[in-house]
Design a protein around this motif. Sequence first.
Motif, short mmCIF file in Angstrom:
data_model
loop_
_atom_site.label_atom_id
_atom_site.label_comp_id
_atom_site.label_asym_id
_atom_site.label_seq_id
_atom_site.Cartn_x
_atom_site.Cartn_y
_atom_site.Cartn_z
N GLU A 1 0.91 -1.02 -0.07
CA GLU A 1 -0.04 0.03 -0.06
C GLU A 1 1.03 1.43 0.09
OE1 GLU A 1 -3.89 1.81 0.21
OE2 GLU A 1 -3.27 -0.08 -0.26
N ALA A 2 1.92 1.42 0.70
CA ALA A 2 2.77 2.57 0.62
C ALA A 2 3.34 2.93 -0.64
CB ALA A 2 3.88 2.37 1.68
N GLN A 3 3.80 1.71 -1.30
CA GLN A 3 4.26 2.05 -2.72
C GLN A 3 3.22 2.30 -3.67
OE1 GLN A 3 6.10 -1.84 -3.73
NE2 GLN A 3 8.15 -1.35 -2.62
N TRP A 4 2.08 1.79 -3.46
CA TRP A 4 0.86 2.30 -4.33
C TRP A 4 0.68 4.03 -4.29
CZ3 TRP A 4 -3.87 4.15 -3.25
CH2 TRP A 4 -4.75 4.18 -4.23
N ARG A 5 0.50 4.28 -2.77
CA ARG A 5 0.19 5.60 -2.48
C ARG A 5 1.32 6.24 -2.81
NH1 ARG A 5 -3.86 6.68 0.93
NH2 ARG A 5 -4.89 4.75 2.13
N ALA A 6 2.56 6.25 -3.06
CA ALA A 6 3.63 7.07 -3.38
C ALA A 6 3.36 7.35 -4.88
CB ALA A 6 4.96 6.22 -2.88
N MET A 7 3.15 6.36 -5.58
CA MET A 7 2.92 6.49 -7.14
C MET A 7 2.00 7.39 -7.20
SD MET A 7 3.61 2.47 -8.45
CE MET A 7 5.02 1.53 -8.27
#
Length: 271
Positions: free
Chosen positions: A109-115
């Motif tokens: 989720e953290a990587q998705w939100r950063a994108m």
Amino acid sequence: MKLHPRPVERVAAMVAMERLDRAPALLHAMQDASSGAVVAFEFMPRSFIEGHFAVAPGAREPFERPYPVNLLIELAATRAGGLEETLEEVLTGWMEAGEVADAVIARNEAQWRAMWARREAAAEISFRKHPVLDTDIAVPVDRVADYLRDIEPRLRAIDPDCEVMSVAHLGDGNIHYTCYPSRGEKTLLAALRAGIDALAQEMNGTFSAEHGVGLSKLAPMARHKDPVALDVMRAIKAALDPKGTLNPGKTLPEKTFLDKAQPGNRTETTE
């Protein structure tokens, strides 16, 4: 009103390419492989990435080195199973063929939100400089690369010192094209906007893609819409709102506006 089921599975990736004109083919390949599960296909050029660094201290590069074409792709489905594998399989094939230069799949989720934070900073990035001319045009998906190649020389012929930046919903050809004029004169802004709109129309696109006409696009509306069509719209408006109390002055230009917005007239006020 129709409600759609909330997706139970979603997967996103940042994808780097050297050529924007090959991105539509990647979109079609991804749609075919996923049975139409692509819900986002966003294009961010290098200038957008650099703009993100300017407004988001601590922001990181999407890849190990800079690329001219940066895509955010998301797939979603109402049934779980297989999306991440599909995304990875298609990207691997395109990388082996030399058409995708790099790719990073969001594994949590953290990587998705950063994108998505990068893409959703578009308004802040676009309005970080002034004067600014922000537009909302669209062309056929396979003409986006042509549009971005051809529009900048046109604008520099009007204002040699202008700067430009863009971000696009590439999946439907919608380009948010931003121009930073060298000065804030209304006549210059009108001429630049007319150039941006005209090229979109020439490529069988539109001067107003997703954000409506409102006030800022009254001049393009008068310039590009058939006068008969405008008369029909006014008749419908009058029938439904005879006193003109609903959102007055917006969307439909008055007939007196038309003479000021004919092709070649660069003096109208568009804001």
